[in-house]
Design a protein around this motif. Sequence first.
Motif, short mmCIF file in Angstrom:
data_model
loop_
_atom_site.label_atom_id
_atom_site.label_comp_id
_atom_site.label_asym_id
_atom_site.label_seq_id
_atom_site.Cartn_x
_atom_site.Cartn_y
_atom_site.Cartn_z
N MET A 58 0.84 -1.32 -0.10
CA MET A 58 0.17 -0.04 -0.04
C MET A 58 0.83 1.17 -0.08
O MET A 58 0.40 2.42 -0.40
CB MET A 58 -1.00 0.00 1.24
CG MET A 58 -1.84 -1.11 1.21
SD MET A 58 -3.27 -1.11 2.52
CE MET A 58 -4.24 -2.37 2.29
N LEU B 78 -6.84 8.46 -7.77
CA LEU B 78 -6.75 7.29 -6.83
C LEU B 78 -6.63 5.67 -7.32
O LEU B 78 -5.83 5.06 -7.00
CB LEU B 78 -7.80 7.53 -6.12
CG LEU B 78 -8.00 8.66 -4.92
CD1 LEU B 78 -9.32 8.49 -4.47
CD2 LEU B 78 -6.75 8.44 -4.12
N ARG B 79 -7.10 5.87 -8.72
CA ARG B 79 -7.09 4.51 -9.34
C ARG B 79 -5.48 4.33 -9.94
O ARG B 79 -5.33 3.12 -10.48
CB ARG B 79 -8.03 4.14 -10.33
CG ARG B 79 -9.20 4.05 -9.85
CD ARG B 79 -10.34 3.34 -10.78
NE ARG B 79 -11.87 3.46 -10.26
CZ ARG B 79 -12.28 2.51 -9.41
NH1 ARG B 79 -11.26 1.75 -8.74
NH2 ARG B 79 -13.44 2.62 -9.01
N GLN C 88 -3.79 0.50 -7.01
CA GLN C 88 -4.88 0.27 -6.18
C GLN C 88 -4.57 -1.40 -6.19
O GLN C 88 -3.97 -2.01 -6.98
CB GLN C 88 -6.25 0.55 -6.75
CG GLN C 88 -6.52 -0.08 -8.24
CD GLN C 88 -7.93 0.26 -8.79
OE1 GLN C 88 -8.54 1.13 -8.26
NE2 GLN C 88 -8.40 -0.43 -9.54
#
Length: 229
Positions: A1, A73-74, A77
């Motif tokens: 992450m 954001l994508r 992911q």
Amino acid sequence: MTSRRPSPEASAMNVGGFVRDDTPTAEVDRREAVMASLAGTVRELVDATIRTTVDDEEVRRVRDDLAALVERLRAAQLPGPAGIRYNAELRAWNWGNAVIGAANAIAPPLRVVHGPSGCHADVVLGAAYEGPPGLVHGGVSAMLLDHIMGETASGMRRATFTGTLTMRYRRGTPLGALRLEAEIVREEGRKVFVAGSIADADGVTVEAEGVFIQPAGTTGDSPPEQPST
């Protein structure tokens, strides 16, 4: 992450539906705080979207701005669900969970406090959880009780799954500040019997009884289902 997190191939191992992840607890805590701050802002966005009365052109401009943010954001992911992860210190994180997920703007989120005889949580439910006008949707009440009663059954030391959940809606549950409570009534083998309730300032609005099942072949040393609070 994050750039400091070990690769999935090096750090993750599936164990009975849980994912072993060797990210240090301090790094998990740091990242969780960042994701919770984002989810909190998105939660405000959801509320604002429901209640806004701005004109159509402004709505379209905001929509287009949001579409660009989604693309950002994508850019990196997870390939699927967030799942439940835990490290060697048994620090667990379940950021996508519909009730407690730190990164999930749909989650209220519920902050469950474990005590010697059960669990409780204080939560504030706004416009996103409305069913009848001014009242919490009955399904949302059931979801929250299912979760806190499940955590009570697991006791942070074993995995349990909902067998049955019986609800009694005594009156409408108003949106706003609410108190949830749950306690273990008794245990029979792998079955854990739990009672729970939701209350506002005037008293109990919903009561529930549930039977939670510890899967066959598991022990009290199973990885924790939810992070400590």
